[in-house]
Design an enzyme around this catalytic site. Structure first.
Site, PDB file in Angstrom:
ATOM      1  CG  ASP A 231      -2.169   0.878   0.976  1.00  0.00           C
ATOM      2  OD1 ASP A 231      -3.261   0.299   0.818  1.00  0.00           O
ATOM      3  OD2 ASP A 231      -2.057   2.130   0.920  1.00  0.00           O
TER       4      ASP A 231
ATOM      5  CG  ASP B 240       2.307   4.117  -6.765  1.00  0.00           C
ATOM      6  OD1 ASP B 240       1.532   3.197  -7.087  1.00  0.00           O
ATOM      7  OD2 ASP B 240       2.259   5.259  -7.247  1.00  0.00           O
TER       8      ASP B 240
ATOM      9  CG  ASP C 250     -10.613  -3.223  -1.294  1.00  0.00           C
ATOM     10  OD1 ASP C 250     -11.476  -2.967  -2.156  1.00  0.00           O
ATOM     11  OD2 ASP C 250     -10.821  -3.096  -0.073  1.00  0.00           O
TER      12      ASP C 250
ATOM     13  CE  LYS D 110     -12.021  -0.458  -3.862  1.00  0.00           C
ATOM     14  NZ  LYS D 110     -12.847  -0.444  -2.652  1.00  0.00           N
TER      15      LYS D 110
HETATM   16  C1  LIG Z   1     -10.307   0.600   0.232  1.00  0.00           C
HETATM   17  S1  LIG Z   1      -8.657   0.723   0.792  1.00  0.00           S
HETATM   18  C2  LIG Z   1      -8.228  -0.960   1.077  1.00  0.00           C
HETATM   19  C3  LIG Z   1      -8.839  -1.589   2.291  1.00  0.00           C
HETATM   20  C4  LIG Z   1      -8.283  -2.953   2.584  1.00  0.00           C
HETATM   21  N1  LIG Z   1      -8.703  -3.930   1.600  1.00  0.00           N
HETATM   22  C5  LIG Z   1      -8.676  -3.460   3.931  1.00  0.00           C
HETATM   23  O1  LIG Z   1      -9.391  -4.454   4.011  1.00  0.00           O
HETATM   24  O2  LIG Z   1      -8.267  -2.875   4.933  1.00  0.00           O
HETATM   25  C6  LIG Z   1      -7.798   1.110  -0.674  1.00  0.00           C
HETATM   26  C7  LIG Z   1      -6.310   1.255  -0.504  1.00  0.00           C
HETATM   27  O3  LIG Z   1      -5.697   1.297  -1.794  1.00  0.00           O
HETATM   28  C8  LIG Z   1      -4.487   2.004  -1.627  1.00  0.00           C
HETATM   29  N2  LIG Z   1      -3.948   2.381  -2.928  1.00  0.00           N
HETATM   30  C9  LIG Z   1      -4.517   3.168  -3.882  1.00  0.00           C
HETATM   31  N3  LIG Z   1      -3.693   3.300  -4.919  1.00  0.00           N
HETATM   32  C10 LIG Z   1      -2.582   2.570  -4.648  1.00  0.00           C
HETATM   33  C11 LIG Z   1      -1.371   2.304  -5.345  1.00  0.00           C
HETATM   34  N4  LIG Z   1      -1.119   2.848  -6.535  1.00  0.00           N
HETATM   35  N5  LIG Z   1      -0.452   1.518  -4.756  1.00  0.00           N
HETATM   36  C12 LIG Z   1      -0.678   0.972  -3.542  1.00  0.00           C
HETATM   37  N6  LIG Z   1      -1.804   1.179  -2.834  1.00  0.00           N
HETATM   38  C13 LIG Z   1      -2.740   1.971  -3.376  1.00  0.00           C
HETATM   39  C14 LIG Z   1      -4.912   3.186  -0.780  1.00  0.00           C
HETATM   40  O4  LIG Z   1      -3.792   3.777  -0.160  1.00  0.00           O
HETATM   41  C15 LIG Z   1      -5.879   2.533   0.191  1.00  0.00           C
HETATM   42  O5  LIG Z   1      -5.243   2.210   1.411  1.00  0.00           O
END
Ligand SMILES: C[S@@+](CC[C@H](N)C(=O)[O-])C[C@H]1O[C@@H](n2cnc3c(N)ncnc32)[C@H](O)[C@@H]1O
Length: 252
Positions: free
Chosen positions: A106, A122, A146, A186
């Site tokens: 994340d 990232d 997700d 997602k």
């Molecule tokens: C809805 S949350 C995930 C919740 C997780 N599945 C849980 O059960 O706790 C979405 C996550 O995607 C991460 N995210 C978005 N773009 C990203 C990327 N390019 N690389 C890594 N993480 C990313 C965000 O930082 C966020 O924490």
């Protein structure tokens, strides 16, 4: 996502209105969090996020997670899905049966969790795939994403961004999945379209769209689930896909 901003109901209005110049939408978000039964349940049952129930529900229906499997959790913070995966595959120390493995990534730092390796990076960074593969120690049985980029409020931009993340996750899945492995990601209402859907149908035996009950009805998110990976050199590369359960699995 997390409910860390929750507080006693009595002073809700005061807190929501005055705290750090919140926008109308963040006020709405906070009110919804405070009234959300899944948020309360997650707190009670020790899950880091309400999102955990989405994966639990999907797994209950499709039996994706089994002891001894290797799982990649993309966009893992704060760790709800990883908690579910670690418990089901038995990746924590002292787990009974074959030892599984869970690796997560994340942008945000994630509090350590027994039996799960997290990378703060990232996923779109060119070094991310290799780092995940190193930690995985073998082919994956499930790549789940997700990931959601912060909403800009511009519908088309948000759609493109989330689909871009799902596509990158699918490309990664194709590289690391074992034959018969699964991909879960997602996407947004309207589902998976165009090249991604065509690729998934070619490379996996079954492609479905799923809207778990724990996914808010007013949210446009849903999940694409592809099972029965044919393997890098596997299956037919042209012709008709075996099956498309997209329509039958829609639960708006
Ligand atoms: C809805 S949350 C995930 C919740 C997780 N599945 C849980 O059960 O706790 C979405 C996550 O995607 C991460 N995210 C978005 N773009 C990203 C990327 N390019 N690389 C890594 N993480 C990313 C965000 O930082 C966020 O924490």
């Amino acid at each position: 996502m997390s409910d860390r901003r929750g507080g006693p109901r009595g002073d809700l209005k005061q807190r929501v209105r005055t705290a750090r110049g919140r926008t109308v939408s963040s006020k709405r978000w906070l009110e919804r969090q405070l009234n959300d039964p899944y948020v309360a349940r997650a707190k009670r049952e020790g899950y880091r996020s309400r999102a955990a129930y989405k994966l639990l529900e999907i797994d209950e229906r499709f039996h994706l997670l089994r002891p001894g499997q290797r799982v990649v959790d993309l966009g893992a913070a704060p760790g709800g899905w990883s908690q579910v995966a670690a418990a089901k595959v038995g990746s924590h120390p002292g787990a009974a049966g074959p030892r599984g493995r869970v690796v997560g990534i994340d942008l945000l730092e994630i509090e350590p969790m027994p039996g799960v390796d997290f990378i703060t990076l990232d996923f779109l960074d060119p070094s991310a795939p290799a780092r995940l593969v190193d930690l995985l120690g073998g082919p994956a049985d499930l790549v789940m994403s997700d990931m959601a980029a912060n909403a800009t409020g511009h519908r088309k931009t948000d759609h493109l961004r989330i689909m871009g993340l799902a596509e990158t996750a699918a490309a990664f899945a194709r590289e690391v999945l074992a034959p018969e492995g699964a991909y879960l990601a997602k996407v947004l209402q309207g589902g998976t379209e165009g090249a991604l859907l065509a690729d998934l149908k070619r490379d996996f035996a079954v492609v479905r769209h799923v809207k778990p009950a724990a996914s808010r009805a007013d949210s446009s998110e849903l999940y694409v689930l592809a099972t029965g990976y044919r393997g890098e050199a596997g299956g037919p590369q042209d012709g008709e896909p075996d099956e498309d359960e997209t329509a039958s699995d829609w639960r708006p």
